[in-house]
Design an enzyme around this catalytic site. Structure first.
Site: not given
Length: 311
Positions: A23, A218, A249
């Site tokens: 995802r 991240h 993102c």
């Protein structure tokens, strides 16, 4: 090659990795993979030993076209016993789609900062929490687990430093909705260990138990493993990571890839921390997926342990 393990005092003996590649990883890729490739990706993750795999997202196709095939993908997956397959839902409509597909775990995605809430959800923080309230309530009534993502916990590209008090305020409100777990996102990868300690200490003081917390780092500045080690030392036992370091993102331009699952596995296994996941199978999976995406994996462990031919 096995180089052995050297455990350190004060760290957990076992960690659950929440694999977010299908995802969070694929949503930021330019390529839209066929559903059969995504299904094989999930099957490979299960074969490697993963028990928590964030599989897809029930958001409108115009928002995330890479994940427009959510129902089709879930139909193509053979569910394995003991494995959880959470999906992201943005609102009640997304929850209805998830329930119709037989999903047993969902996630909602909130923000600490107002700017990112508006860019990502087109709502204020208050409005987004109001939107999540019936979603979480209905999901819990149906017996579903609910993961609450909280982005921009350590820094925001528009607002800069995020006060710890602000993180605690929004985190406690998210948990009060009924979330069963809260994943703290370093969405743009700016956190360093001192800030991780400050946030975790403040959340503990606010009454949020550490076993309800996951971390989602991240690696923009190469700090993801250092921050993970710090979180482990504070008792966190769920770590988000993405196969091959996929991800970012689409609504935060400075957000580079997630912590690579393979790099995390090398780190944890070297500390003698059990994960139940086979590192070489993950390396092989990431090489295979990189070939499908047409680019090499940024994971250092994949580079070090891989071979030039996908399997």
């Amino acid at each position: 090659m096995d180089y052995g393990t050297t455990p350190l005092h004060g760290l957990p003996s076992r960690v659950t990795i929440c694999e977010v590649g299908p995802r969070d990883g694929l949503q930021n890729e330019q390529a839209v993979l066929p559903v059969e490739v995504k299904a094989e990706f999930v099957a490979r993750l299960v074969d490697a030993g993963h028990t928590l795999i964030e599989t897809t997202s029930f958001v409108p196709a115009k928002w995330i076209p890479q994940l427009a095939d959510a129902e089709e993908l879930l139909d193509a997956i053979t569910l394995a016993p003991g494995v959880r397959y959470p999906v992201l839902v943005p609102n009640e409509r997304g929850l209805e789609r998830a329930l119709a597909a037989g999903v047993r775990d969902i996630a909602v995605f909130g923000s600490v900062t107002e700017t990112f809430a508006r860019r990502n959800l087109n709502r204020t923080v208050d409005e987004s929490l109001a939107m999540f309230t019936p979603v979480v309530a209905r999901a819990r009534e149906a017996g579903l687990g609910v993961r609450g993502y909280l982005s921009m916990c350590f820094g925001d590209p528009w607002e800069g430093e995020v006060p710890v008090e602000r993180v605690v305020e929004v985190a406690t409100r998210m948990m009060a909705l009924g979330c069963t777990q809260l994943s703290l996102g370093d969405t743009i990868g700016v956190a360093t260990p001192g800030r991780v300690v400050a946030v975790l200490d403040a959340l503990a003081a606010a009454g949020i138990p550490v076993d309800a917390i996951a971390v989602h780092f991240h690696d923009t500045y190469g700090q993801a493993l250092a921050n993970t080690f710090t979180a482990l030392g504070h008792g966190v036992t769920t770590i988000d990571a993405s196969a091959g370091g996929l991800g970012g993102c689409p609504y935060a331009g400075s957000a580079t890839g997630n912590l690579a699952t393979e790099d995390l596995l090398w780190h944890l296994h070297g500390l003698g921390i059990e994960t139940g996941i086979d590192l070489q199978k993950m390396v092989d999976t990431s090489i295979w997926l990189a070939a499908k995406l047409g680019r090499p994996s940024p994971s250092r462990a994949v580079t070090a342990l891989g071979d030039p031919l996908p399997r």
